[in-house]
Design an enzyme around this catalytic site. Structure first.
Site, PDB file in Angstrom:
ATOM      1  N   ASP A  56       0.953  -1.133   0.153  1.00 58.84           N
ATOM      2  CA  ASP A  56      -0.090   0.049   0.115  1.00 58.84           C
ATOM      3  C   ASP A  56       0.867   1.213   0.037  1.00 58.84           C
ATOM      4  O   ASP A  56       1.302   1.648   1.179  1.00 58.84           O
ATOM      5  CB  ASP A  56      -0.876  -0.087   1.322  1.00 58.84           C
ATOM      6  N   ASN A  60       3.165   5.388   2.735  1.00 64.15           N
ATOM      7  CA  ASN A  60       4.751   5.289   2.786  1.00 64.15           C
ATOM      8  C   ASN A  60       5.187   6.530   3.474  1.00 64.15           C
ATOM      9  O   ASN A  60       6.244   6.542   4.074  1.00 64.15           O
ATOM     10  CB  ASN A  60       5.440   5.250   1.307  1.00 64.15           C
ATOM     11  N   ASP A  83       4.778  -2.904   4.494  1.00 62.63           N
ATOM     12  CA  ASP A  83       3.594  -2.757   5.349  1.00 62.63           C
ATOM     13  C   ASP A  83       2.765  -4.121   5.756  1.00 62.63           C
ATOM     14  O   ASP A  83       3.135  -5.179   5.050  1.00 62.63           O
ATOM     15  CB  ASP A  83       2.951  -1.734   4.860  1.00 62.63           C
ATOM     16  N   ASN A 110       5.595   3.746  16.643  1.00 70.16           N
ATOM     17  CA  ASN A 110       7.012   4.118  16.846  1.00 70.16           C
ATOM     18  C   ASN A 110       7.389   5.351  16.647  1.00 70.16           C
ATOM     19  O   ASN A 110       6.359   6.408  16.449  1.00 70.16           O
ATOM     20  CB  ASN A 110       7.842   3.497  15.914  1.00 70.16           C
ATOM     21  N   ASP A 112       8.075   9.219  15.902  1.00 65.26           N
ATOM     22  CA  ASP A 112       7.589   9.947  14.910  1.00 65.26           C
ATOM     23  C   ASP A 112       8.567  11.024  14.207  1.00 65.26           C
ATOM     24  O   ASP A 112       8.188  11.568  13.196  1.00 65.26           O
ATOM     25  CB  ASP A 112       6.294  10.805  15.208  1.00 65.26           C
ATOM     26  N   ASP A 231      14.309   3.625  29.665  1.00 65.47           N
ATOM     27  CA  ASP A 231      14.046   2.168  30.248  1.00 65.47           C
ATOM     28  C   ASP A 231      12.985   2.417  31.102  1.00 65.47           C
ATOM     29  O   ASP A 231      12.671   3.159  32.139  1.00 65.47           O
ATOM     30  CB  ASP A 231      15.163   1.878  30.947  1.00 65.47           C
ATOM     31  N   ASP A 261      10.262  -9.040  23.469  1.00 63.45           N
ATOM     32  CA  ASP A 261      11.591  -8.575  23.143  1.00 63.45           C
ATOM     33  C   ASP A 261      12.419  -8.143  24.634  1.00 63.45           C
ATOM     34  O   ASP A 261      11.743  -7.751  25.564  1.00 63.45           O
ATOM     35  CB  ASP A 261      11.751  -7.161  22.665  1.00 63.45           C
ATOM     36  N   HIS A 265      16.431  -8.063  30.044  1.00 63.77           N
ATOM     37  CA  HIS A 265      16.333  -6.633  30.630  1.00 63.77           C
ATOM     38  C   HIS A 265      15.466  -6.014  31.352  1.00 63.77           C
ATOM     39  O   HIS A 265      15.348  -4.883  31.610  1.00 63.77           O
ATOM     40  CB  HIS A 265      16.732  -5.777  29.450  1.00 63.77           C
ATOM     41  N   GLU A 289      12.857 -13.206  24.181  1.00 65.14           N
ATOM     42  CA  GLU A 289      14.202 -13.024  23.579  1.00 65.14           C
ATOM     43  C   GLU A 289      15.187 -12.633  24.824  1.00 65.14           C
ATOM     44  O   GLU A 289      15.364 -11.838  25.318  1.00 65.14           O
ATOM     45  CB  GLU A 289      14.492 -11.852  22.740  1.00 65.14           C
ATOM     46  N   ASP A 362      19.185  -9.260  14.422  1.00 65.51           N
ATOM     47  CA  ASP A 362      20.227  -8.857  15.428  1.00 65.51           C
ATOM     48  C   ASP A 362      21.599  -9.370  15.136  1.00 65.51           C
ATOM     49  O   ASP A 362      22.533  -9.161  16.000  1.00 65.51           O
ATOM     50  CB  ASP A 362      19.957  -9.024  16.853  1.00 65.51           C
TER      51      ASP A 362
END
EC number: 3.2.1.133
Length: 719
Positions: A56, A60, A83, A110, A112, A231, A261, A265, A289, A362
């Protein structure tokens, strides 16, 4: 009538021949995505959404975050156009590949703005709003459509979820990027710089020692570009509830699981309480992870403890390291590979739940470590036939190469269905679907030298024998090979695709043969089960009333019974190879699940019943006695979550909890998951470096746990 009888006879003989000597074809139309918790027979395909396919073009360069898109695809950290709609359009390709689960990179909103020069959150790991879909990828409608269409194609959807941190910031520049800003469905919550009274973030500086558990969990990630990632404080009730609600929202929108994720941590208490709340909603699959910490390293036991106790499975980095060394750099041998299979099998309670892989986003792609495609094929064959569920990084079947981040995240170059790797994956995907030995079976080394590994997977009477020769220059004469395969001749399941050959078996012995240079051979046998056989119970942790999925064979079409520790469970659904039941109301702790069908009982499988809905609590003990190097403090108590007064610290299920941390020595703390609103008894003890135990004196501590998302319990050491 004679023609029909002859046709039936011929068909039966063909089926028997396939069972003994050839490939049972993978039928993607027979796949189903009905059980989110069950991935044992799956092939997972990991997708970086922005780099897969642009379905799409209108999203974009969205107005909300204009200017982050690079149409030239030359700036590696800008958005390139992939996407959710692009993934949806390529579902037929994935289905033909044999993929039955896709793992999507993070889909939530996420950053901007730019984080420095040409640096964006294209990868999805800098979440600013955990309640909205990233506008470069689509919206909730787009996500829902993808999930629905994936399910219609027999494909489950696992979504990457990132609860450790928010977005980039610089401690000395509040104007950089968005300062770690966090939003709740568009409403501003706060950022790293206006957090004095909210406590949404940890303010302990950046990680400098990644092996220090306190630093790794209570300090900020740093980026080579010169900034930090804010954090999040999962000990904060608002943050814990916000993250839990966001995860539940993804499941409510049809996600079949989450890849969580950076679980090493943040505190493991939050992980366990999050898993509990998700499992109460749906029997989904969770995998965390925990990067690195291979055997022999300082925190390896903490990774094992996490996998065995949190209710969250882990990505198998232990095996990944050895796979890359054996097939990639040749710095280890097949003996090392076999040893790691054995070690992980002994350490992890549910080794069949591990997720195996040869590379990911990664690390450098396999072909950048070793450009020999034959060795790539061998590594793929290994993860596709070994214990655990294989995860294949997008483009591997198209021979994508690329070094470390971001060069391992190129645009998907093609969707060619004729490559050898594509054929290999699609063929062995069929084996995973059709032979329970691959899904649930034991692993036995049958023949080995530095270059050759022949191993056997076995689940009751189902058997798969695999031979891999990593040496592309030398053949090996194989003699003295033993197997559980019944008498007969067996063709290579891959039909010679990777240079394999057939074998003959007589009384458990394989006739001598030559394994060609670089060859992979797979031989298999499967048969119907005359008694119920449990291969998996998933999830393997939860409270009474939760739905769990029991996978295996021989359950029959007539409903039998399922018991947990002798207590009968209510059956939700029953098929010959899958049962769904409600966990019965019974005492907490590790218990055995058993299926009885046709008057015959199955093998047993362990399930961990929790004491109640979990909450994560910071336990602090002040003024503990002096400790020396190697001494550690643990917590134990009168509930399974605290070990039932055990002093076992091996990492087994429901043992003593810890070790605690002491950034403010001699005060020690950690965050543990316990039942909410329950009066508990507990004590701390020191396990000295020589193994001796020093208990607290005095009576047991008594406390009532909080009913909210988090809480604190603080006591003073009783001398």
């Amino acid at each position: 009538m004679k023609k029909k009888t002859l046709s039936l006879f011929v068909g039966l003989m063909l089926l028997i021949g396939l069972l003994f000597s050839g490939s049972l074809p993978y039928n993607p139309n027979a796949a189903e995505a009905s059980s989110s918790a069950s991935v044992k027979g799956d092939v997972i395909y990991q997708i970086i959404i922005d780099r897969f396919y642009d379905g799409d073009t209108t999203n974009n360069n969205p107005a909300k975050s204009y200017g982050l898109y690079d149409p030239t695809k030359s700036k590696w950290k800008m958005y390139w156009g992939g996407d959710l709609e692009g993934v949806r359009q390529k579902l037929p390709y994935l289905k033909q590949l044999g993929v039955t689960t896709i793992w999507l990179s993070p889909v939530l909103d996420n950053l901007d703005t730019l984080a420095g020069t040409d640096n964006t959150g294209y990868h999805g790991y800098w979440t600013r709003d955990f309640k909205q879909i990233e506008e470069h990828f689509g919206n909730w409608t787009t996500f829902d459509t993808l999930v629905n269409d994936a399910h219609q194609n027999g494909i489950k959807v696992i979504v990457d979820f990132v609860p450790n941190h928010s977005t980039p910031f610089k401690a000395n520049d509040s104007t950089f990027a968005e300062g770690g800003a966090l939003y709740n469905n568009g409403t501003y919550m706060g950022n790293y710089f206006d957090d004095a009274t909210k406590g949404y973030f940890h303010h302990n500086g950046d990680i400098s020692n990644w092996d220090d558990r306190y630093e790794a969990q209570w300090k900020n990630f740093t980026d080579p570009a010169g900034f930090s990632l804010a954090d999040l404080s999962q000990e904060n009730g608002t943050i814990a509830q916000y993250l839990t609600d966001a995860a539940v929202q993804l499941v409510a929108h049809g996600a079949d699981g989450l890849r969580i994720d950076a679980v090493k941590h943040f505190n493991s208490g939050f992980s366990k309480s999050l898993a509990d709340k998700l499992y109460q909603k749906k029997d989904i699959f969770l995998v965390g992870e925990w990067y690195g910490d291979d055997p022999g390293t300082a925190n390896h036991l903490e990774k094992v403890r996490y996998a065995n106790n949190s209710g969250v499975n882990v990505l198998d980095f232990d095996l990944n390291t050895v796979i890359r060394n054996v097939f990639g750099t040749f710095t280890q041998t097949m003996y090392d590979l076999n040893n790691m299979v054995n070690q992980t099998g002994n350490e992890y309670k549910y080794k069949e739940n591990l997720i195996t892989f040869i590379d990911n986003h990664d690390m450098s792609r396999f072909l950048s470590v070793n450009s020999n495609k034959a060795n790539l094929h061998q590594a793929l064959a290994f993860i596709l036939t070994s214990r655990g569920t294989p995860s294949i990084y997008y483009g591997t079947e198209q021979y994508m190469a690329g070094g470390n981040d971001p060069y391992n995240r190129g645009m998907m170059p093609a969707f060619d269905t004729t490559t050898t790797a594509f054929k290999e994956v699609s063929t062995l995907a069929g084996l995973r679907r059709n032979n329970a030995a691959i899904q649930y079976g034991t692993t036995t080394q049958r023949w080995i030298n530095n270059d050759v590994y022949i191993y056997e997977r076995k689940f009751f009477n189902d058997v798969v024998l695999v031979a891999i020769n990593r040496n592309t220059q030398s053949s090996y004469s194989i003699s003295g090979l033993q197997t559980a395969l019944p008498n007969g001749s067996y063709a290579d399941y891959l039909s010679g695709l990777l240079g394999g050959n057939g074998i003959s078996v007589s009384n458990g012995s394989v006739a001598s043969f030559t394994l060609a240079p670089g060859a992979v051979s797979v031989w298999q046998y499967s048969t119907s089960a005359s008694a119920p056989q449990i291969g998996s119970v998933a999830p393997n942790m939860g409270i009474p009333g939760n739905v769990v999925t029991i996978d295996g064979k021989g359950f029959g079409t007539t409903q039998g019974t399922v018991t947990f520790g002798g207590v009968t469970a209510t059956v939700k659904s029953w098929t010959s190879n899958r049962i769904e039941v409600y966990v019965p109301n019974m005492a907490a702790g590790l218990t055995d699940v058993k299926v009885t069908a046709g008057g015959v009982s199955s093998n047993l499988y362990s399930y961990n019943i929790l004491s109640g809905t979990q909450t994560s609590v910071v336990f602090t003990v002040k003024s503990a006695p002096p400790t020396n190097l190697g001494d550690k403090i643990y917590l134990t108590g009168n509930i399974p979550e605290l070990g039932n007064w055990s002093t076992d610290t091996s990492g087994a299920v429901n043992n003593a909890q810890g070790p605690l941390l002491a950034p403010n020595y001699p005060d020690w703390f950690y965050v543990f998951s316990v039942p909410a609103g329950k009066t508990i008894q507990f004590k701390f003890f020191i396990k000295r470096a020589d193994g001796t135990i020093q208990w607290e004196n005095g009576s047991n501590h008594v406390a009532t746990t909080p009913t909210g998302a988090t809480g604190n319990i603080t006591v003073t050491w009783q001398n």
